[in-house]
Design an enzyme around this catalytic site. Sequence first.
Site, PDB file in Angstrom:
ATOM      1  N   HIS A 470      -3.730   5.375  11.168  1.00 27.01           N
ATOM      2  CA  HIS A 470      -4.256   4.256  10.377  1.00 27.01           C
ATOM      3  C   HIS A 470      -3.122   3.551   9.614  1.00 27.01           C
ATOM      4  O   HIS A 470      -2.930   2.340   9.743  1.00 27.01           O
ATOM      5  CB  HIS A 470      -5.311   4.790   9.399  1.00 27.01           C
ATOM      6  CG  HIS A 470      -5.881   3.748   8.497  1.00 27.01           C
ATOM      7  ND1 HIS A 470      -7.127   3.224   8.676  1.00 27.01           N
ATOM      8  CD2 HIS A 470      -5.373   3.123   7.406  1.00 27.01           C
ATOM      9  CE1 HIS A 470      -7.358   2.309   7.740  1.00 27.01           C
ATOM     10  NE2 HIS A 470      -6.309   2.237   6.949  1.00 27.01           N
ATOM     11  N   GLU A 471      -2.374   4.331   8.861  1.00 26.29           N
ATOM     12  CA  GLU A 471      -1.303   3.731   8.061  1.00 26.29           C
ATOM     13  C   GLU A 471      -0.234   3.124   8.969  1.00 26.29           C
ATOM     14  O   GLU A 471       0.360   2.099   8.647  1.00 26.29           O
ATOM     15  CB  GLU A 471      -0.683   4.762   7.108  1.00 26.29           C
ATOM     16  CG  GLU A 471      -1.640   5.298   6.047  1.00 26.29           C
ATOM     17  CD  GLU A 471      -2.400   4.212   5.288  1.00 26.29           C
ATOM     18  OE1 GLU A 471      -1.863   3.094   5.115  1.00 26.29           O
ATOM     19  OE2 GLU A 471      -3.548   4.478   4.878  1.00 26.29           O
ATOM     20  N   HIS A 474      -1.158  -0.341   9.858  1.00 29.48           N
ATOM     21  CA  HIS A 474      -0.752  -1.302   8.820  1.00 29.48           C
ATOM     22  C   HIS A 474       0.741  -1.602   8.949  1.00 29.48           C
ATOM     23  O   HIS A 474       1.177  -2.741   8.835  1.00 29.48           O
ATOM     24  CB  HIS A 474      -0.991  -0.721   7.425  1.00 29.48           C
ATOM     25  CG  HIS A 474      -2.419  -0.742   6.980  1.00 29.48           C
ATOM     26  ND1 HIS A 474      -3.190  -1.872   6.985  1.00 29.48           N
ATOM     27  CD2 HIS A 474      -3.217   0.250   6.479  1.00 29.48           C
ATOM     28  CE1 HIS A 474      -4.407  -1.576   6.505  1.00 29.48           C
ATOM     29  NE2 HIS A 474      -4.442  -0.297   6.207  1.00 29.48           N
ATOM     30  N   HIS A 477       1.532  -3.953  11.720  1.00 28.13           N
ATOM     31  CA  HIS A 477       1.108  -5.309  11.366  1.00 28.13           C
ATOM     32  C   HIS A 477       2.209  -5.979  10.524  1.00 28.13           C
ATOM     33  O   HIS A 477       2.506  -7.156  10.680  1.00 28.13           O
ATOM     34  CB  HIS A 477      -0.192  -5.213  10.561  1.00 28.13           C
ATOM     35  CG  HIS A 477      -0.992  -6.487  10.497  1.00 28.13           C
ATOM     36  ND1 HIS A 477      -2.053  -6.636   9.650  1.00 28.13           N
ATOM     37  CD2 HIS A 477      -0.885  -7.660  11.162  1.00 28.13           C
ATOM     38  CE1 HIS A 477      -2.586  -7.849   9.807  1.00 28.13           C
ATOM     39  NE2 HIS A 477      -1.888  -8.481  10.715  1.00 28.13           N
TER      40      HIS A 477
END
Length: 682
Positions: A470-471, A474, A477
Amino acid sequence: MTLSNPLLQDFDLPPYSSIRPEHVEPAISQILEENRQAISQLLQSQSAAPSWQGLILALDELNARLGRAWGPVSHLNAVCNSSAMRSAYEACLPKLSEYWTEMGQNRPLFEAYAALAKSPASKDFDVAQKTTLEHALRDFRLSGIDLAEAEQQRYGAIQMKLSELSSNFSNQLLDATQAWTKHIVDEAELAGLPDSAKAQMAQAAAAKELEGWLITLEFPSYYAVLTYADDRDLREELYAAYCTRASDQGPNAGEFDNGPLMEQILDLRQELAQLLDFAHYGELSLEGKMAESTGQVLHFLRDLGVRSKPFALSDLQQLQAFATEQGCADVQSWDVGYYSEKLRQQRYSISQEQVRAWFPIDKVLTGLFAIVQRLYGIEIRELSGFDTWHPDVRLFEISEQGKHVGRFFFDLYARANKRGGAWMDGARDQRRSASGELINPVANLVCNFTPAVNGQPALLTHDEVTTLFHEFGHGLHHLLTRVEHASVSGINGVAWDAVELPSQFMENWCWEPEGLALISAHFESGEPLPAELLEKMLAAKNFQSGLMMMRQLELSLFDFELHATHGDGRSVLQVVEAIRNEVAVLRPPAYNRFANGFAHIFAGGYAAGYYSYKWAEVLSADAFSKFEEEGVLNAETGRAFREAILARGGSQKPMLLFVDFRGREPSIDALLRHSGLAEDAA
Ligand SMILES: [Zn+2]
């Protein structure tokens, strides 16, 4: 001081080890002062006809200098908290708040932006430039540029107070978390706990020169007890200590109480919204989000609630029936995790602990990198010989066909004086400087995993692996952006309710056989995750997903209602009650004060925005369904995702980017199907 102050030096990566609390305030004060002077000079020189280079790139440079000094300070305050660093950090908050308010209400600066947006040159600006100007003009409006002077002053005072209150909220939560421990000398009291958890508790005890074991309120310790401890009283004791942190209840009642702060924060947010002509803070928060109205948000959440509640009730019924067989006729909040884990083991014979052995950290990282290298055509390698804030920290470089793309730090393990949770922080933004140089992005990825114990490598639970993915989503991105304008590159300028798209999207690979094959290997035998175990994990994936969905909806609805109805005479607790009446399937005890630890909305950026997780999950599930159709490691689909979503960051509206990738607007079906909440699954 100036010469020796590392925060005022020009550096590539921050010289973390030489940053001292006494450097902080002088550096920030000096930069703010110099920036003010530079901006007023810049406005004089640009007054006739502002240009992109003369105005925007010059301001980017000034912002970057401030960020270069403040970024590491704020980071150290989170990962190496000390009372001296905390005071230094706090001393700067009002100065920064004042500075940003001043900039937001700087009339000549606003006029320069407006003139640039209307200038003939702006016709030729690319889409990122146009969005930059559009966002800036919107932000001026939200900073009260149109307000009368007295109102502007009030606006500034509110912002300053809010930033102080949020910081106090975080501090009291951290202090409350650290203030409570339980020392265990008789191992029998820890019956049921896995060895890894006990080893960590023994380490925590040893660190305080105690014999035996120390239970703390840091998440891995809390989670282990609530999930595995056979001793019901111990679970209840820990549950009560955890869910009353920073409140008027529980073992440290009143000592770090965030309650009064929360009411003040809500009052000030409401006042701020009304100053800007919004009915309430919920409405203000939707400015710049993908959701179009408060009604749309509430309808979205309630619709999901209606669809999910029957599944949640059935989950709870099954849990209660199972617990009754085990001799527990009245399942309470501190029993849910414990019996759920037992039921999961009985039904799927699988536990989080059991799978740890297949997820040693290095294998997981190698596999994660292999997946993103394949999907996005990048290379990742570890760097050495860098300055750091802790010996566990690692640094990696991303490149593409031999060209440098960006770097990221990993700070993965829980430790004392480190803020809980997991997050990605865009430590440096990609931008093209006024001199034409491309500045590459840097990210900090912070988690709180169970550290290595007993000479074994750190072994992750599957939940922890998912958090890492998940991290990292980020991080990608932020790092894989192709935008060269600071305010919309990476995650900058991305609508809050779309920002979780790339992160939740990455989690999918933790559940795909092809992904798991790459990230798992038994830490002793090196064998991949057995197919049989994988099948069980997949079967168990949507275990209690109805309950989980309702929990998320409870938090989202609570947050949104709280901000959309503040001032109607209800207290925070009364709003909690009302939302529970609507969606909770199991009532927590009356002393539960979870809101006092809800840092996302009181100390983070998620106020009236917690719904964003669910909102973005619709987007991420639907985006991933294209990979399900075309192959989960399909490089072509990966490149398309990268170019449509990751590369373009905040430069365009999220709906447009999504449609570009998916070929149509998002649908809720994939999310319901992935969560086992589709009607035909009932
Ligand atoms: Zn996230």
